[in-house]
Design an enzyme around this catalytic site. Structure first.
Site, PDB file in Angstrom:
ATOM      1  N   GLY A 217      60.370  11.878  59.521  1.00 44.19           N
ATOM      2  CA  GLY A 217      61.816  12.181  59.565  1.00 44.19           C
ATOM      3  C   GLY A 217      62.403  10.509  59.994  1.00 44.19           C
ATOM      4  O   GLY A 217      63.470  10.362  60.667  1.00 44.19           O
TER       5      GLY A 217
ATOM      6  N   ALA B  23      63.858   8.237  58.506  1.00 42.16           N
ATOM      7  CA  ALA B  23      65.164   7.717  58.149  1.00 42.16           C
ATOM      8  C   ALA B  23      66.470   8.524  58.708  1.00 42.16           C
ATOM      9  O   ALA B  23      67.619   8.239  58.651  1.00 42.16           O
ATOM     10  CB  ALA B  23      65.462   7.946  56.486  1.00 42.16           C
ATOM     11  N   GLY B  24      65.994   9.404  59.717  1.00 42.16           N
ATOM     12  CA  GLY B  24      67.274  10.089  60.370  1.00 42.16           C
ATOM     13  C   GLY B  24      67.586   9.610  61.502  1.00 42.16           C
ATOM     14  O   GLY B  24      67.426   8.446  61.730  1.00 42.16           O
ATOM     15  N   GLN B  25      68.519  10.198  62.230  1.00 45.12           N
ATOM     16  CA  GLN B  25      69.419   9.764  63.420  1.00 45.12           C
ATOM     17  C   GLN B  25      68.473   9.179  64.525  1.00 45.12           C
ATOM     18  O   GLN B  25      68.661   8.039  65.136  1.00 45.12           O
ATOM     19  CB  GLN B  25      70.203  10.860  63.794  1.00 45.12           C
ATOM     20  CG  GLN B  25      71.378  11.304  62.897  1.00 45.12           C
ATOM     21  CD  GLN B  25      72.283  10.395  63.419  1.00 45.12           C
ATOM     22  OE1 GLN B  25      72.753  10.112  64.359  1.00 45.12           O
ATOM     23  NE2 GLN B  25      73.166  10.175  62.090  1.00 45.12           N
TER      24      GLN B  25
ATOM     25  N   ASN C 299      62.132  25.027  60.216  1.00 42.11           N
ATOM     26  CA  ASN C 299      61.405  23.939  60.320  1.00 42.11           C
ATOM     27  C   ASN C 299      59.853  24.102  60.732  1.00 42.11           C
ATOM     28  O   ASN C 299      59.161  23.331  60.444  1.00 42.11           O
ATOM     29  CB  ASN C 299      61.896  23.303  61.865  1.00 42.11           C
ATOM     30  CG  ASN C 299      63.051  22.730  61.401  1.00 42.11           C
ATOM     31  OD1 ASN C 299      63.517  22.402  60.394  1.00 42.11           O
ATOM     32  ND2 ASN C 299      64.156  22.416  62.664  1.00 42.11           N
TER      33      ASN C 299
ATOM     34  N   GLY D 240      60.899  17.344  66.798  1.00 44.97           N
ATOM     35  CA  GLY D 240      61.485  18.374  65.707  1.00 44.97           C
ATOM     36  C   GLY D 240      61.767  19.805  66.540  1.00 44.97           C
ATOM     37  O   GLY D 240      60.419  20.296  67.050  1.00 44.97           O
ATOM     38  N   ASN D 241      62.743  20.305  66.424  1.00 34.12           N
ATOM     39  CA  ASN D 241      63.117  21.602  67.154  1.00 34.12           C
ATOM     40  C   ASN D 241      62.749  23.008  66.233  1.00 34.12           C
ATOM     41  O   ASN D 241      62.828  22.905  65.019  1.00 34.12           O
ATOM     42  CB  ASN D 241      64.524  21.968  67.628  1.00 34.12           C
ATOM     43  CG  ASN D 241      64.713  20.966  68.768  1.00 34.12           C
ATOM     44  OD1 ASN D 241      63.871  20.989  69.915  1.00 34.12           O
ATOM     45  ND2 ASN D 241      65.775  20.183  69.057  1.00 34.12           N
TER      46      ASN D 241
ATOM     47  N   ASP E 159      65.296  16.540  78.714  1.00 32.95           N
ATOM     48  CA  ASP E 159      65.674  17.387  79.794  1.00 32.95           C
ATOM     49  C   ASP E 159      65.484  16.606  81.110  1.00 32.95           C
ATOM     50  O   ASP E 159      66.182  16.761  82.078  1.00 32.95           O
ATOM     51  CB  ASP E 159      65.075  18.898  79.549  1.00 32.95           C
ATOM     52  CG  ASP E 159      64.971  19.333  78.053  1.00 32.95           C
ATOM     53  OD1 ASP E 159      66.057  19.515  77.730  1.00 32.95           O
ATOM     54  OD2 ASP E 159      64.129  19.183  77.379  1.00 32.95           O
TER      55      ASP E 159
ATOM     56  N   HIS F 103      61.975  23.931  75.496  1.00 28.75           N
ATOM     57  CA  HIS F 103      62.870  23.046  75.212  1.00 28.75           C
ATOM     58  C   HIS F 103      64.055  23.774  74.677  1.00 28.75           C
ATOM     59  O   HIS F 103      64.270  23.839  73.501  1.00 28.75           O
ATOM     60  CB  HIS F 103      62.510  22.019  74.519  1.00 28.75           C
ATOM     61  CG  HIS F 103      63.734  20.999  74.195  1.00 28.75           C
ATOM     62  ND1 HIS F 103      64.454  20.355  74.901  1.00 28.75           N
ATOM     63  CD2 HIS F 103      64.282  20.866  72.830  1.00 28.75           C
ATOM     64  CE1 HIS F 103      65.667  19.668  74.280  1.00 28.75           C
ATOM     65  NE2 HIS F 103      65.383  19.929  73.186  1.00 28.75           N
TER      66      HIS F 103
HETATM   67  P1  NAD Z   1      68.196  13.833  61.291  1.00 24.30           P
HETATM   68  O1  NAD Z   1      68.723  15.139  60.185  1.00 24.30           O
HETATM   69  O2  NAD Z   1      69.171  12.649  61.242  1.00 24.30           O
HETATM   70  O3  NAD Z   1      67.006  13.503  60.778  1.00 24.30           O
HETATM   71  C1  NAD Z   1      65.779  14.210  60.230  1.00 24.30           C
HETATM   72  C2  NAD Z   1      64.974  13.533  59.355  1.00 24.30           C
HETATM   73  O4  NAD Z   1      64.047  14.333  58.927  1.00 24.30           O
HETATM   74  C3  NAD Z   1      65.878  13.566  57.891  1.00 24.30           C
HETATM   75  O5  NAD Z   1      65.904  11.992  57.622  1.00 24.30           O
HETATM   76  C4  NAD Z   1      64.898  14.373  56.890  1.00 24.30           C
HETATM   77  O6  NAD Z   1      64.972  13.966  55.687  1.00 24.30           O
HETATM   78  C5  NAD Z   1      63.800  14.386  57.662  1.00 24.30           C
HETATM   79  N1  NAD Z   1      62.692  15.454  57.334  1.00 24.30           N
HETATM   80  C6  NAD Z   1      63.209  16.692  57.078  1.00 24.30           C
HETATM   81  N2  NAD Z   1      62.132  17.608  56.877  1.00 24.30           N
HETATM   82  C7  NAD Z   1      60.958  16.698  56.659  1.00 24.30           C
HETATM   83  C8  NAD Z   1      59.457  16.749  56.442  1.00 24.30           C
HETATM   84  N3  NAD Z   1      59.005  17.694  56.180  1.00 24.30           N
HETATM   85  N4  NAD Z   1      58.818  15.369  56.647  1.00 24.30           N
HETATM   86  C9  NAD Z   1      59.342  14.383  57.021  1.00 24.30           C
HETATM   87  N5  NAD Z   1      60.650  14.214  57.176  1.00 24.30           N
HETATM   88  C10 NAD Z   1      61.438  15.160  57.080  1.00 24.30           C
HETATM   89  O7  NAD Z   1      67.618  14.684  62.600  1.00 24.30           O
HETATM   90  P2  NAD Z   1      67.514  14.052  64.021  1.00 24.30           P
HETATM   91  O8  NAD Z   1      68.922  13.834  64.665  1.00 24.30           O
HETATM   92  O9  NAD Z   1      66.761  12.781  63.707  1.00 24.30           O
HETATM   93  O10 NAD Z   1      66.508  15.112  64.626  1.00 24.30           O
HETATM   94  C11 NAD Z   1      65.243  15.347  64.313  1.00 24.30           C
HETATM   95  C12 NAD Z   1      64.805  16.969  64.979  1.00 24.30           C
HETATM   96  O11 NAD Z   1      64.613  16.340  66.387  1.00 24.30           O
HETATM   97  C13 NAD Z   1      65.718  17.919  65.067  1.00 24.30           C
HETATM   98  O12 NAD Z   1      64.983  19.076  64.781  1.00 24.30           O
HETATM   99  C14 NAD Z   1      66.260  17.953  66.327  1.00 24.30           C
HETATM  100  O13 NAD Z   1      66.806  19.177  66.738  1.00 24.30           O
HETATM  101  C15 NAD Z   1      65.199  17.311  67.245  1.00 24.30           C
HETATM  102  N6  NAD Z   1      65.581  16.939  68.610  1.00 24.30           N
HETATM  103  C16 NAD Z   1      64.809  17.314  69.549  1.00 24.30           C
HETATM  104  C17 NAD Z   1      65.213  16.748  70.819  1.00 24.30           C
HETATM  105  C18 NAD Z   1      64.113  17.058  71.961  1.00 24.30           C
HETATM  106  O14 NAD Z   1      64.528  16.627  73.095  1.00 24.30           O
HETATM  107  N7  NAD Z   1      62.839  17.738  71.711  1.00 24.30           N
HETATM  108  C19 NAD Z   1      66.116  15.951  71.020  1.00 24.30           C
HETATM  109  C20 NAD Z   1      67.086  15.746  70.097  1.00 24.30           C
HETATM  110  C21 NAD Z   1      66.656  16.192  68.575  1.00 24.30           C
HETATM  111  C1  LMR Z   2      68.770  18.179  72.691  1.00 22.26           C
HETATM  112  O1  LMR Z   2      68.318  18.656  73.428  1.00 22.26           O
HETATM  113  O2  LMR Z   2      69.722  17.164  72.676  1.00 22.26           O
HETATM  114  C2  LMR Z   2      68.054  18.238  71.420  1.00 22.26           C
HETATM  115  O3  LMR Z   2      67.259  19.216  71.239  1.00 22.26           O
HETATM  116  C3  LMR Z   2      69.213  18.829  70.251  1.00 22.26           C
HETATM  117  C4  LMR Z   2      69.658  20.275  70.348  1.00 22.26           C
HETATM  118  O4  LMR Z   2      69.735  20.990  69.422  1.00 22.26           O
HETATM  119  O5  LMR Z   2      70.175  20.548  71.441  1.00 22.26           O
END
Ligand code: NAD
Ligand code: LMR
Length: 331
Positions: free
Chosen positions: A14, A16-18, A108, A133-134, A162, A190
């Site tokens: 992921g 290229a994501g946020q 997911n 990833g969640n 957290d 989480h």
């Molecule tokens: P985002 O949508 O900006 O980026 C996710 C990226 O993953 C996208 O670029 C997408 O193209 C890519 N992707 C999707 N499926 C894929 C695959 N099979 N293989 C490779 N890449 C793939 O999302 P984000 O803001 O970067 O968040 C990503 C994940 O992290 C989310 O599930 C979010 O809920 C989770 N997250 C977890 C926590 C934590 O504390 N554990 C905190 C924040 C976000």
């Molecule tokens: C967070 O804790 O900020 C991430 O897991 C994103 C969410 O869905 O809450």
């Protein structure tokens, strides 16, 4: 001049994501393995995001990081995980307003079956995997169960965000710096059932309880603010937390590879060995110490009061329910 050490290979899904956008430059700057260790970034994306990933690659090149020895961009997990020493599994859909993290599980979860297998077949023998990833605890369980070669102790899921949120809440309440607060614990999932525990936390040389002198605040506002912080960020930003999540991923990986400070622990979701009566095999958040070589140990001997034991049970029950909802994805 001394020869540079062998580069560490870090796979980021992921990319290229946020979160990826905040994470990649910090890894490339050497924040995980330290200023002496070169790195190779192995970025995985889905085909529609490869164009954006190419833009991220250009920006990374334009940073000319002295430690960055290579950037791989691919949609093939076998290439991304090849010889990886660390895999940061970020790629997954984030929740949007009104969703719980657990609502993402059927969408997911399947991603982590294939990625677990590809890690098993391609990663370095010493690979460590961090699932972000969640819903990250259960996604970690799914990936781990698809990867029989990689020991269960090499898998973790991220509750560091957290943990950091709990520190920030206590520092704000007591009126001290963030660095003055240590040894909070995040127990369980989480999710909004997690139990952020303050009874063992310290503010400088005092207990956090003594420093705040307000147990009702801990039991109500503190717990619910930490539990619901992800939702609050989504409501405010319209997007899920990314900068703070990337920062937490850096903390998690840095502590894993460079160690927790003496006398301190952090929170990580790891495969339960039955400690604290949390069912063996669940990926639950625990207080852990890290020895600096990729290994963690669960801190033993912390006591629970009735209030805490009840909350622990709630979050562990949710982990069991999530596991039971994905039995078809577990091997
Ligand atoms: P985002 O949508 O900006 O980026 C996710 C990226 O993953 C996208 O670029 C997408 O193209 C890519 N992707 C999707 N499926 C894929 C695959 N099979 N293989 C490779 N890449 C793939 O999302 P984000 O803001 O970067 O968040 C990503 C994940 O992290 C989310 O599930 C979010 O809920 C989770 N997250 C977890 C926590 C934590 O504390 N554990 C905190 C924040 C976000
Ligand atoms: C967070 O804790 O900020 C991430 O897991 C994103 C969410 O869905 O809450």
């Amino acid at each position: 001049m001394a020869a540079m050490p062998t580069p560490k290979r870090i796979a980021i899904t992921g990319a290229a994501g946020q979160i990826g956008y905040s994470l990649l430059p910090r890894i490339a700057a050497g924040e995980i393995f330290g200023p002496e260790v070169p790195v190779i970034l192995q970025c995985l994306e889905i085909p529609p995001a490869l164009g954006a990933l190419n833009g991220v690659r250009m920006e990374l090149e334009d940073c000319a990081f002295p430690l960055l020895e290579g950037i791989v961009c691919t949609d093939d997990p076998n290439i991304a995980f090849k010889d990886a020493n660390l895999c940061l599994l970020v790629g997954a859909k984030p929740r949007s307003k009104g969703m719980q993290r657990g609502d993402l599980i059927r969408e997911n979860g399947p991603i982590f079956v294939g990625q677990g297998k590809a890690i098993d077949e391609n990663a370095a023998a010493d690979v460590r995997v961090v699932v972000i990833g969640n819903p990250c605890n259960t996604n970690c369980l799914i990936a781990m169960s698809s990867a029989k070669r990689v020991p269960a102790t090499n898998w973790t899921a991220m509750t560091q965000l957290d943990h950091n949120r709990a520190i920030a809440q206590i520092a704000g309440r007591v009126g001290v710096e963030y660095r003055d607060v240590s040894n909070v614990v995040i127990w369980g999932n989480h999710s909004n059932t997690q139990f952020p525990e303050w009874r063992h936390a310290k503010v400088k040389d005092q207990t956090a309880s003594a420093a705040a002198a307000d147990e009702a605040w801990f039991k109500e506002a503190f717990i619910s603010t930490v539990q619901e912080r992800g939702k609050a960020v989504i409501e405010a930003r319209g997007l899920s937390s990314a900068m703070s999540a990337a920062n937490a991923a850096m903390d998690h990986a840095r502590l894993l590879f460079r160690g927790t400070p003496t006398g301190e622990w952090t929170s990580m979701a790891v495969c339960s060995d039955g400690s604290y009566d949390i069912e063996e095999g669940l990926i639950s958040s625990f207080p852990v110490t890290c020895d600096g070589s990729g290994n963690w140990s669960i801190v033993q001997g912390l006591d629970f009061d009735d209030f805490g034991r009840e909350r622990l049970e709630i979050t562990v029950n949710e982990l069991k329910q999530e596991r039971d909802a994905v039995t078809d994805l577990l091997s």
